[in-house]
Design an enzyme around this catalytic site. Structure first.
Site, PDB file in Angstrom:
ATOM      1  CG  ASP A   1      -1.929   1.187   1.266  1.00  0.00           C
ATOM      2  OD1 ASP A   1      -1.954   2.004  -0.046  1.00  0.00           O
ATOM      3  OD2 ASP A   1      -2.576   1.174   2.293  1.00  0.00           O
TER       4      ASP A   1
ATOM      5  CG  PHE B   1      -7.657   5.096   1.235  1.00  0.00           C
ATOM      6  CD1 PHE B   1      -7.134   4.682   3.258  1.00  0.00           C
ATOM      7  CD2 PHE B   1      -7.954   6.730   0.582  1.00  0.00           C
ATOM      8  CE1 PHE B   1      -7.582   5.539   3.814  1.00  0.00           C
ATOM      9  CE2 PHE B   1      -8.580   7.299   1.806  1.00  0.00           C
ATOM     10  CZ  PHE B   1      -8.212   6.526   3.298  1.00  0.00           C
ATOM     11  CG  HIS B   2      -3.116   4.044  -3.634  1.00  0.00           C
ATOM     12  ND1 HIS B   2      -2.429   4.704  -3.699  1.00  0.00           N
ATOM     13  CD2 HIS B   2      -4.573   4.308  -3.901  1.00  0.00           C
ATOM     14  CE1 HIS B   2      -2.863   6.296  -4.231  1.00  0.00           C
ATOM     15  NE2 HIS B   2      -4.280   6.310  -3.816  1.00  0.00           N
ATOM     16  CB  ALA B   3      -5.133  -2.717  -0.755  1.00  0.00           C
TER      17      ALA B   3
END
Length: 513
Positions: A286, A455-457
């Site tokens: 992330d 919020f970039h899993a």
């Protein structure tokens, strides 16, 4: 019975449903755990954070993060048609050429994936070497143009950093305004772009409020999906393939619930093992954000977005603060020399964006922190229970590797330096939360206390370890994964754009094009 069953109507799933159903002889079923995307706040860009912890959000949290003082970190994920593209900040930044070349996977180099980015895109700037026009996804210039966001760009240039008016062009380094996935000032999610225009196709079925419980696997082949729609248990059969597009948390969870994953862990939960794949749920990555928020007295922040005159501007013109995506501007930079591409991304949002966006803004402010683009730390998604309605256990291990902490501290120093430039003075009257000093010790303490997810899993079903170059799951026929989880590395940009391109390419792989 359908030919293809797709689990997850998000950034990749909507693309797949639209592309596969172009063939009228193919029957496609798209399953979405959440409801339709008909809530007004989904389509008003500045309102995206109001969707957090609602019925449209899976509402995940990490478990105790060891390098962040044991804190749990909020991890919103879209649970609605459009998935996270229906509640994200709409930035369209694909990443760097190196991101794809570093995968070292035939078919996935930058030059090979670029046509899929362009095929999706309807860029208001028109088509050229790097951009597409005429595709379903509208990519626009922002329509808010907040003066504090412009001040941040000007300040970065004053600090000696380059300007850049196109982060998806030849060069990524520099500062400017982001392009966004909006159309006439309103959100253009993948549901809006790809799914809604084709809902009338007789060969496409969309099931909302259907939570998948497991993939049905018979004699080593995926043959359907078992789940629940409201109070009704259902089985949806697939004659050709099941495709998981449920995202970096839910795709590995669903694989493990189906018996595909680390055999030892599955056995402890009483789940029969179909394929022993130890890397399912591993390699989780992330972008960690180090927040910097300054309050000021200028009446230009997004606190004004709901004022009647600004709502009127939005309704009539699609402009003004109500049309803001939040982080309107930012840039890509390098914290040290000798690295081949940017390692941090800055975001400048004319709003008090604190506590992962869960805190209500109380003053005019600008939030302008850096995020780490190339983390060395890796986390995992594991099962907390064999019950498919239980949330997965997520640990990102943010900043656990020393190199990540060093980068975070240098990025924080860079952000403070930009904030001191003359252009920013009207908007930096007070640092909302400040480190005790700028010593390494105090900056590290600040990073550990306030860092959160942007919020970039990605990466939890990576190409090479979990799926092959055609996105087929190792050890199970008729089963693919197509979403951000297949990315071996998170990349230097927003994974939403990459997930859309993955959906486009997956459709061609399935069609054998």
């Amino acid at each position: 019975m359908y030919d293809y069953v797709i689990v997850g109507a998000g950034s990749a799933g909507c693309v797949l449903a639209a592309r596969l159903s172009e063939d009228p002889d193919v029957k496609v079923c798209l399953l979405e755990a959440g409801p339709a995307d008909n809530a007004e706040n989904i389509h008003v860009p500045s309102a995206f954070a109001t969707l957090f912890r609602t019925r449209y959000d899976w509402d995940y949290d990490s478990h105790d993060e060891p390098a962040l003082n044991g804190r749990r970190v909020f991890l919103p994920r879209g649970r609605v048609l459009g998935g996270t593209s229906s509640l994200n900040a709409m930035i369209y930044a694909r990443g760097n050429r190196l991101d794809f070349d570093e995968w070292e996977t035939p078919g996935w180099t930058y030059d090979e994936i670029l046509p899929y980015f362009k095929r999706s895109e309807d860029n208001e700037r028109g088509a050229d070497e790097f951009h597409g026009a005429g595709g379903p996804l509208t990519v626009s210039n922002g329509r808010s143009n907040n003066p504090s966001a412009q001040a941040f760009v000007d300040a970065a240039v004053e600090a000696g950093l380059p300007a850049n008016d196109d982060f998806n062009g030849k060069n990524q380094d520099g500062f400017g305004f982001f392009q966004v996935t909006t159309r006439d000032g309103r959100r253009c999610s993948t549901a809006v772009a790809f799914l809604h225009p084709v809902l009338g196709r007789p060969n496409l079925t969309v099931e909302t409020n259907f939570q998948a419980h497991r993939v049905l696997i018979e004699n080593g082949r995926a043959v359907g999906v078992a789940g629940q729609r409201l109070d009704e248990e259902l089985t949806i059969r697939a004659d050709r393939e099941v495709i998981l597009s449920a995202g970096a948390y839910n795709s590995p969870q669903l694989l493990m619930l189906s018996g595909v994953g680390p055999a030892a862990q599955l056995g402890m939960l009483g789940i029969p093992v179909v394929a022993d794949l130890p890397e399912v749920g591993q390699n989780l990555q992330d972008h960690a954000l180090v927040p910097l928020t300054f309050t000021h007295s200028q009446p230009v922040s997004l606190l004004t977005a709901m004022e009647p005159q600004n709502i009127r501007r939005f309704v009539e013109e699609g402009t003004g603060p109500t049309a803001s995506n939040g982080p309107e501007a930012g840039g890509f930079a390098r914290t040290r020399s000798g690295i081949p591409a940017p390692d941090v991304e800055f975001f400048a949002a004319p709003i008090m964006f604190v506590d992962s966006g869960l805190a209500f803004p109380t003053a005019h402010a600008i939030s302008c922190g850096p995020a780490l683009l190339t983390p060395e730390s890796r986390g995992s998604v594991t099962l907390a229970s064999a019950d498919p309605t239980a949330k997965p256990r997520i640990v990102h291990n943010y900043l656990l590797e020393e190199a990540d902490m060093v980068t975070a501290v240098e990025a924080l120093r860079m952000g403070l330096h930009i904030a001191r430039q003359p252009a920013m003075r009207p908007y930096t009257e007070e640092l909302f939360r400040a480190p005790e000093s700028e010593s390494d010790q105090d900056l590290r303490a600040y990073v550990r206390r306030w860092t959160h997810s942007i919020f970039h899993a990605s990466g939890s079903c990576a190409i090479g370890t979990v799926v092959d170059a055609s996105l087929r799951v190792h050890g199970v026929d008729g089963l693919r994964v197509a979403d951000a989880s297949v990315m071996p590395k998170v990349g230097r940009g927003q994974p939403n754009a990459a997930a859309i391109a993955i959906g486009e390419k997956a459709a061609d792989l399935i069609k054998h094009i």
